[in-house]
Design an enzyme around this catalytic site. Structure first.
Site, PDB file in Angstrom:
ATOM      1  N   HIS A  61       0.822  -1.208   0.000  1.00 20.01           N
ATOM      2  CA  HIS A  61       0.000   0.000   0.000  1.00 20.01           C
ATOM      3  C   HIS A  61       0.858   1.262   0.000  1.00 20.01           C
ATOM      4  O   HIS A  61       1.892   1.338   0.654  1.00 20.01           O
ATOM      5  CB  HIS A  61      -1.055  -0.013   1.110  1.00 20.01           C
ATOM      6  CG  HIS A  61      -0.588   0.182   2.524  1.00 20.01           C
ATOM      7  ND1 HIS A  61      -0.431   1.419   3.081  1.00 20.01           N
ATOM      8  CD2 HIS A  61      -0.308  -0.710   3.507  1.00 20.01           C
ATOM      9  CE1 HIS A  61      -0.071   1.279   4.357  1.00 20.01           C
ATOM     10  NE2 HIS A  61       0.017   0.006   4.645  1.00 20.01           N
ATOM     11  N   ASP A 174       5.313   2.711   7.335  1.00 22.11           N
ATOM     12  CA  ASP A 174       4.046   2.009   7.069  1.00 22.11           C
ATOM     13  C   ASP A 174       3.332   2.811   5.980  1.00 22.11           C
ATOM     14  O   ASP A 174       2.680   3.803   6.290  1.00 22.11           O
ATOM     15  CB  ASP A 174       3.208   1.922   8.344  1.00 22.11           C
ATOM     16  CG  ASP A 174       1.890   1.198   8.122  1.00 22.11           C
ATOM     17  OD1 ASP A 174       1.671   0.681   7.026  1.00 22.11           O
ATOM     18  OD2 ASP A 174       1.070   1.168   9.065  1.00 22.11           O
ATOM     19  N   GLU A 203      -5.324   1.638   1.981  1.00 20.65           N
ATOM     20  CA  GLU A 203      -5.219   0.497   2.900  1.00 20.65           C
ATOM     21  C   GLU A 203      -5.572   0.901   4.314  1.00 20.65           C
ATOM     22  O   GLU A 203      -6.267   0.183   5.033  1.00 20.65           O
ATOM     23  CB  GLU A 203      -3.792  -0.080   2.861  1.00 20.65           C
ATOM     24  CG  GLU A 203      -3.639  -1.411   3.581  1.00 20.65           C
ATOM     25  CD  GLU A 203      -3.213  -1.318   5.047  1.00 20.65           C
ATOM     26  OE1 GLU A 203      -3.098  -2.368   5.695  1.00 20.65           O
ATOM     27  OE2 GLU A 203      -2.996  -0.198   5.557  1.00 20.65           O
ATOM     28  N   GLU A 204      -5.066   2.059   4.723  1.00 18.59           N
ATOM     29  CA  GLU A 204      -5.210   2.481   6.125  1.00 18.59           C
ATOM     30  C   GLU A 204      -6.653   2.839   6.504  1.00 18.59           C
ATOM     31  O   GLU A 204      -6.955   3.068   7.670  1.00 18.59           O
ATOM     32  CB  GLU A 204      -4.290   3.680   6.419  1.00 18.59           C
ATOM     33  CG  GLU A 204      -2.791   3.383   6.273  1.00 18.59           C
ATOM     34  CD  GLU A 204      -2.233   2.480   7.367  1.00 18.59           C
ATOM     35  OE1 GLU A 204      -3.000   2.051   8.251  1.00 18.59           O
ATOM     36  OE2 GLU A 204      -1.030   2.201   7.314  1.00 18.59           O
ATOM     37  N   ASP A 226       4.288  -5.372   3.948  1.00 18.13           N
ATOM     38  CA  ASP A 226       3.879  -4.311   4.867  1.00 18.13           C
ATOM     39  C   ASP A 226       4.833  -4.298   6.064  1.00 18.13           C
ATOM     40  O   ASP A 226       5.931  -4.856   5.984  1.00 18.13           O
ATOM     41  CB  ASP A 226       2.419  -4.556   5.310  1.00 18.13           C
ATOM     42  CG  ASP A 226       1.659  -3.265   5.605  1.00 18.13           C
ATOM     43  OD1 ASP A 226       2.233  -2.369   6.264  1.00 18.13           O
ATOM     44  OD2 ASP A 226       0.490  -3.154   5.201  1.00 18.13           O
ATOM     45  N   HIS A 317       2.559   3.877  13.122  1.00 21.22           N
ATOM     46  CA  HIS A 317       1.497   4.878  13.222  1.00 21.22           C
ATOM     47  C   HIS A 317       1.902   6.030  14.139  1.00 21.22           C
ATOM     48  O   HIS A 317       1.083   6.569  14.879  1.00 21.22           O
ATOM     49  CB  HIS A 317       0.152   4.243  13.633  1.00 21.22           C
ATOM     50  CG  HIS A 317      -0.471   3.446  12.524  1.00 21.22           C
ATOM     51  ND1 HIS A 317      -1.827   3.224  12.439  1.00 21.22           N
ATOM     52  CD2 HIS A 317       0.085   2.849  11.450  1.00 21.22           C
ATOM     53  CE1 HIS A 317      -2.075   2.507  11.344  1.00 21.22           C
ATOM     54  NE2 HIS A 317      -0.920   2.260  10.732  1.00 21.22           N
TER      55      HIS A 317
HETATM   56 CO    CO Z   1      -0.786   1.028   8.985  1.00 19.44          CO
HETATM   57 ZN    ZN Z   2       0.481  -0.823   6.598  1.00 16.81          ZN
END
Ligand code: CO
Ligand code: ZN
Length: 345
Positions: A61, A174, A203-204, A226, A317
């Site tokens: 992603h 990420d 994706e998130e 990922d 994150h």
């Molecule tokens: Co993420």
């Molecule tokens: Zn991710």
């Protein structure tokens, strides 16, 4: 070196739904290295390496977590929603870039100074309503004149830098880590198989681009690349996250306690055999937390055997994610080795 491309990708900006600038970097990077590059209706970048009639989809992603403008007040302060799974205290007091119609606008996420918080305020985690973006404007009109409007996306302003021991820190590992791995795989792969390298969107916010692209491509199997959570630093126990940074890429057996993905044993054996054949470090994981694109891909069509190859990333994150470059290099090698032959499906 994977560092150079990863730094460029991490320093680029692409919150869910606004992945364009990441898309452009990847397209340029792959130009001339694959048989076909296209953008699908969702905004996914699909890169094809043509081979025999067995096809493998590898998804990474492109999007990162960020914010979006929802209201500008008469003094020019900006209220926002979060896009993706933020822990709000890690957003507070960050520098941010708003991607307005007239280009990038720098701002900060402000709130009440600690001196003015009462005892109760200080104990409570900050709420979204307590925060706003300050771009220096003194009125709504000034903010609008800068190109900021309802719906303007924003991302963290934080550059990727090197730490000790081949470890690096940046804001969007990420999943620019997965994207960097997939770029390296596409550039170096020698495989009889057909390979779909799919750089997915959104994706998130619900694994969305992976879902539509897997449906459209209908691959024989799929791998998501990922990041995952290592349990190797203070505040988390190995029994809660058994993989470690620096010990190699991670192959998912199960994620989100089985609610996300129960990975294909066949695909996992294919990858593990490849790692063994080249004596590459690899870890396996039964995860309780997050999911990846593989969670949505494996449920498309009549079911697509899938797994995830992820890189341990600390503090995910947050604006200060940390990864070990050796894990990424090993992840690329595992994939390159596996792709030399097809899995026994
Ligand atoms: Co993420
Ligand atoms: Zn991710």
């Amino acid at each position: 070196m994977v560092y150079e491309i990863l730094k460029r990708l991490s320093d680029a900006h692409g919150v869910s739904g606004s992945e364009g600038s990441v898309f452009r970097i990847i397209r340029k990077e792959l130009d001339g290295c694959v048989d076909e590059i296209r953008e699908d209706p969702m905004g996914n970048l699909v890169a094809v390496k043509k081979g025999n009639d067995f096809s493998v989809m590898i998804a990474a992603h492109m999007d990162e977590i960020g914010v979006m403008v929802k209201f500008i007040d008469e003094k020019g302060f900006i209220r926002f929603i979060t896009l993706g799974g933020w822990y709000l205290p890690s957003l507070y007091a960050q520098r941010i870039i708003l991607h307005g119609s007239r280009g990038a606008v720098r701002g900060v996420i402000g709130g009440k100074p600690v001196h003015k918080m009462d005892e109760d305020d200080r104990k409570k985690p900050i709420r979204l309503d307590d925060m706003f973006i300050d771009v220096g404007a003194t009125s709504r009109d000034e903010a609008v004149a800068l190109g900021i409007e309802i719906g303007t996306p924003g991302t963290i302003d934080r550059e990727c830098v090197e730490l000790a021991n081949g470890r690096i820190t940046g804001k969007a590992f990420d999943n620019r880590v997965g994207a960097a791995m997939l770029i390296k795989v596409l550039k170096n792969v020698k495989s009889p198989l057909t390979l779909y390298g799919v750089f997915t969107v959104q994706e998130e916010v619900g694994l969305k681009g992976a879902r539509t692209s897997a449906y459209a491509l209908d691959p024989d199997c799929a791998i998501a690349t990922d990041v995952t959570i290592p349990g190797d630093h203070p505040g988390i126990e190995p029994r809660d996250a058994a993989v470690e940074m620096g010990k190699g890429p991670v192959i998912t057996i199960v994620d989100a306690s089985g609610r996300g993905l129960i990975a294909s044993r066949t695909i996992n054996k294919w990858l593990l055999d490849a790692a063994r054949a080249r004596d590459l470090p690899v870890q396996v994981e039964v995860g309780t937390g997050g999911t990846t694109d593989a969670s949505s891909i494996h449920l498309e069509r009549g079911g697509i055997p899938s797994t995830t190859v992820s890189i341990p990333a600390r503090y995910i994150h947050s604006p200060v994610e940390v990864v070990d470059l050796n894990d990424i290099e090993a992840g690329v090698q595992v994939l390159l080795e596996a792709l030399k032959k097809k899995p026994k499906i």
